[in-house]
Every structure is written in structure tokens, then in C-alpha cells.
Design an enzyme around this catalytic site. Sequence first.
Site, PDB file in Angstrom:
ATOM      1  N   SER A 210      41.891  29.292  46.472  1.00  0.00           N
ATOM      2  CA  SER A 210      40.961  30.149  45.730  1.00  0.00           C
ATOM      3  C   SER A 210      41.549  30.416  44.343  1.00  0.00           C
ATOM      4  O   SER A 210      42.450  29.700  43.905  1.00  0.00           O
ATOM      5  CB  SER A 210      40.701  31.446  46.489  1.00  0.00           C
ATOM      6  N   ASN A 211      41.035  31.400  43.643  1.00  0.00           N
ATOM      7  CA  ASN A 211      41.564  31.740  42.311  1.00  0.00           C
ATOM      8  C   ASN A 211      41.524  33.243  42.123  1.00  0.00           C
ATOM      9  O   ASN A 211      41.071  33.987  42.995  1.00  0.00           O
ATOM     10  CB  ASN A 211      40.769  30.995  41.231  1.00  0.00           C
TER      11      ASN A 211
END
Length: 407
Positions: A210-211
Site C-alpha cells: 500500500s502507500n
Amino acid sequence: MTSALKGRRVALAVSGSIAAYKAVLVARLLVTAGAQVQTLFTRSASQFVGAQTFAGVTGRPVLSEMFAPGAAGEPHVDIARESELMLIVPATADLLARLAGGRADDLVAATALCSTCPVVAAPAMHPAMWAHPATQRNLRTLTGDARVHLVGPVDGEVASGERGLGRMAEPDAIVAAALAALAPRDLVGRHLVVTAGPTIEDIDPVRFLSNRSSGKMGFAIAARARARGADVTLIAGPTPLPTPAGVTRIDVRSALDMQAAVGRALGAALDAADALVMAAAVGDYRPTSTHDQKLKRTADALELGLTPNPDILAAVGAARRGVRPVLVGFAVEAAGDAQVLAYARAKLDSKRVDVVVANHAADAFGKDDNRVTLVTRDGAQALAPGPKSELADPILDFVAKKLEEPG
Ligand code: C5P
């Protein structure tokens, strides 16, 4: 909180209900957002809350008398003329009845009768009083006059300990209603699709890619678009942020989920929305295979195969014929200013969008504030750094202007 309240003149009328203590929080939120708040009390308000508290929070004495001994002028006329918004928190059944009857028998009612600005009332009363045909009749009259907007009441526990519809809306919701009443209504009848937050690409049942996107920018845009009258579909990657009032939220997880949701919201012919604002930080890659079982640790190195995700925005840009929907892209880069702008300019063409909101990863991710530049084919416009909620409006100004051009 948003700068849309900065410098705005708000008359905050407080009437006699146990919920009046929450009006202090409303005053505090308004003042924190930069509004100039003049508190007005009905005769019974001071039996529930202290004028000194409001004076302390707002920096102005509370007014409650129509004709203060020795004072010149007519306060209700002056306050009505100066106010851009009148907020009634709480609005008792009695006050609503007086307003519906056009009475001017105290400073609050007289100011409401004299004002030409929007009036937002937050009713608070026992559910039986709310349900009474007389109250409902009064409400029809008030809202029919178009200037009185209601926020709440909500279903919940009321002062008597009983439950029902009659509990006052919470301060946040009241401030959101105030913002909506003050906003320009230049997006009425428009449908905006806004994406926000990160995407999550699952590796196995416990691990993912993810980020750091928080979703704050997209949520702020959705909230302000709604306040400006748009129908808003907010397609959100996983984020704990609350849904802005009046916005339709669709939660998604992966980039592919987001692409499908965007496709449904825009319609096959891309004619179901007037604009797409892609504020989401879409994952560029997903694991080539997602494992049903948790991957076991071994002594060997693990190679993770990654497959590129589709570029959602570029696909819409490529499929768009003509100028609708208006397309807004974001460019987050970890680079110097000139490089960030160069990347943004390149994205205008590679993704065939109308504007790219350029920002730096260090400024943007997870923060409440940001520093952005709007890059269009006509040039670059650096916006004053500020809260994301403040940056939402200039971005929407661009969308509103673009939508006025012939489609
Ligand atoms: O190419 P880059 O990822 O920098 O572009 C960012 C813009 O493109 C953002 O508006 C983002 O929401 C959008 N995007 C997309 N699909 C992707 C990657 C980015 O729509 N797979």
C-alpha cells in the site's frame, strides 16, 4: 476545518434547551475556523448556559436585549444587516413556532425576521414535541420560506433519557451545514466523482502492498463539492476518515476495485458524471498472484512478482470524446520544484487530463496542510500553502469554470 469560514460574519442564536451547552462547541469551531461570531441569547438561554462562556470563546459580548437601556440603534437591524449567516443552535420548539409565525418578540426572532442571509437551525426537543403536528406544520412553513435550512434533529438519546428523533445534531454536522449555507452554489446539478486514499494490494491474507496516502485531500474535495451543491460520489480506498455529510461513499480496496467503481460511476459512455477528480494514490503494481494461505517464512529469499495496475485516469482520458467529464489528476513526486512541475506537465498529455495538481510527497502524505500547484495547458498556478480543505476550493473553482464552457 476549512477557511471557507475565515472572516465570515455569523450570528449564533442560542435558545433555552439543555442542548445549548453544545452551542459553545459550535462557537469554538466557528472561531477556530476564523469566523467572526456574534452570539445572541433568547430570554431563556441564560438559564442553560453562561453568557460569559460565549463572550470568552467568541471575544464579543453576548446580546440578548432588543432595546438595551441607553444603547443607540436597533441591534436586530444591525446584526441582520451585518451577518452572512444566522445559525440557531439549539432551536427549541417554541423558537421555531415564533419564527414560523413571523414573530419579533425578542432579539433572536427579530434578527431572524430582519435578516436576508441564510438561516440554519438545529432543532432540539423531546421526540414527542418534534413529532407534534404543530411543530411539523411550523417546520413546513419555515423550510418552505427557503431561507431556513435544518440540520438534524437526529435519532438518539434526549435530555429526559428517552430515545427518539429530537436530539440535536452534533457540532461538526452543524458547522458542515453552516459551510454548505455559505458556499457558492456553483456546482448544483453537477455530478462529481472523487477518488481518495490509498489502494491496498493483497499478497496473502495478512500482508499487503500500500502507500502512505491518508485520503484527506480527496475527502476535503468531496466535502467542499457537496457544500457547493454537487452530487458527489466518493470512491475511497481504505481510510478511517468519516464520510462528509451528503456524499455517497463507495469503499474499495484494490486498484482494480477502484477502476471498476469509477467505471460504474462514470457510466459506459462516460456521461454519468460531469467531472472525475482522481485524488487517490492508486497502487502502480499488484502482486502477480495473491495467496489464499499465509506465505510461510523460509530461509530462502522471496521474490515477489508484480504486475502493473491499469492507469484508471489515463484510461478515462483516452476514452473521453469531447470535454466531459472534466478530468483532474494529481501528481505526487519526491523531487525538486522544477522537476515536479515538469512531471505534472507531462501528465497533462500522457493522461489527457485538464489539470494536474502537483505536489511533493513530503508535503502531501498524511498531512493536514499541503502546498500545491495547478498545472494546466495555460500555465501553472501555485496556490498559497494551507490546509487541504482550503486547497479544495481553488481546485473546484477550476472544475466549475471548465463546466461553464460549452460541452
Ligand atoms: O502516474 P502517476 O501515478 O503519478 O499519476 C497520478 C495520477 O493518476 C493521480 O491522479 C492518480 O489518482 C492517477 N492514477 C490512476 N491509476 C493509476 C495510477 C495513478 O488513475 N494506476
